[in-house]
Design an enzyme around this catalytic site. Sequence first.
Site, short mmCIF file in Angstrom:
data_model
loop_
_atom_site.label_atom_id
_atom_site.label_comp_id
_atom_site.label_asym_id
_atom_site.label_seq_id
_atom_site.Cartn_x
_atom_site.Cartn_y
_atom_site.Cartn_z
N ASP A 163 0.83 -1.21 0.00
CA ASP A 163 0.00 0.00 0.00
C ASP A 163 0.86 1.26 0.00
O ASP A 163 2.10 1.19 0.01
CB ASP A 163 -0.93 -0.07 1.23
CG ASP A 163 -2.26 0.64 1.01
OD1 ASP A 163 -2.39 1.40 0.04
OD2 ASP A 163 -3.18 0.41 1.83
N ASP A 218 -10.27 3.46 -3.32
CA ASP A 218 -10.91 2.21 -2.89
C ASP A 218 -12.31 2.03 -3.47
O ASP A 218 -13.06 2.99 -3.60
CB ASP A 218 -11.02 2.18 -1.36
CG ASP A 218 -9.66 2.07 -0.70
OD1 ASP A 218 -8.64 2.02 -1.42
OD2 ASP A 218 -9.62 2.04 0.54
C1 GLA Z 1 -6.00 1.44 1.55
C2 GLA Z 1 -6.14 0.45 0.42
C3 GLA Z 1 -7.25 -0.54 0.75
C4 GLA Z 1 -6.96 -1.24 2.05
C5 GLA Z 1 -6.75 -0.22 3.17
C6 GLA Z 1 -6.24 -0.85 4.44
O1 GLA Z 1 -7.13 2.26 1.65
O2 GLA Z 1 -6.39 1.09 -0.78
O3 GLA Z 1 -7.40 -1.48 -0.28
O4 GLA Z 1 -5.80 -2.04 1.91
O5 GLA Z 1 -5.80 0.78 2.79
O6 GLA Z 1 -6.03 0.09 5.45
#
Ligand code: GLA
Length: 402
Positions: A163, A218
């Site tokens: 990430d 997301d």
């Molecule tokens: C980010 C990523 C998500 C998830 C969260 C976890 O937002 O894009 O897919 O992994 O972090 O905290």
Amino acid sequence: MLRLLPRLAGLAALILAAPAVAQAPAPAGPPRAGEAPNGLAPTPPMGWNSWNKFACNVNEATVRATAEAMAASGMRDAGYVYVVIDDCWHGPRDADGFITADKEKFPSGIRALADYVHSKGLKFGLYSDAGRHTCGGRPGSQGHEYQDALSYARWGVDYLKYDWCDTGARNAEEAYKLMADALRATGRPIVLSMCEWGTSKPWLWAANVGNLWRTTGDVIDHWEGKYDYSWGVVSIVDLNEPLWTHAGPGHWNDPDMLEIGNGGLTNTEYRSHFSLWAMMAAPLIAGNDVAAMSDATKAILLNREVIAIDQDPLGVQGHRVAKDGDREIWLKPLSGGRQALLLFNRGLAPATIAATWAQLGLAPNARLRIRDLWAHRDLPRARESYTALVPPHGVQMVVLRP
Ligand code: GLA
């Protein structure tokens, strides 16, 4: 008549240029141009990830129950092999800087859990972050890349989602290359999923670094719209679709994980979600509670005819070839001279959508066989065009072949 989009012109060249499917992991060493550096993910990765359903509430019992359900439900045999723990599995670093697991949530440790997942015929994945902290505030890998890669390899990790929170002024390409090098140095084949949300246009540089890259913020279990850092399913589609030329075997656009079964959409909408992800050759990472899924959810996630479109070895990402208001026509070239055709109705009323062979770049008088992938039946052969009545927010998905 629906308007023909100009991108179709490049399609024939792209098909001819599509690289051969990698059969086995390449030996460690520098990648060759245009080739995934680790030889993994010749088709889009499939599996399950804890985040969409469990967020930071993931624990050992949930992962074990999920692995059991993946085997028992037929998910594993349909191709969903990676069981990935997302954020919040981490405890502190030990005195030597090695990462540990959260002792309350994972009392048996990661190695034992990975062994259990492997014993079910599945593969095991973890999550980390290129910054000082993960998005959930756990220790990130910055400054510990080689050490963390070594821990993952020792534990039996097969897939890393990496990430981009708390990365400050880091350069994304350099940060992801560093972790890719660290993973390669372990000698263990580990798929690298780059989760940098499309911020630095990873589709322009990431094909030679890892296997998949997020193209957007997301996903959220809504039909459309933007919600802080998240996007509804159809809004994600609009961001990911134009990037289709950048995907191919070993290197995929990632429009984020599936929300199917999480309750925010109708089953018609979830069928559209699944069909569009398959047309876009997206990684199919289930994000629901697999141990408690309904028959309707199962019927969507386990539609092998749709999965086969996603997993087609040609590895060309499909795209929209025509659009008229809410009516869309999508095409994905498949191996063996076949085509996947998707008629997508974004509107709130049923719509008749017609695709002509000319729009699809096919010979107008070709008499094609048509297979309906949701009804699981053959339709009468057709010449010149195919027409269907498509429900609101729904799709008609077929394969055309000579
Ligand atoms: C980010 C990523 C998500 C998830 C969260 C976890 O937002 O894009 O897919 O992994 O972090 O905290």
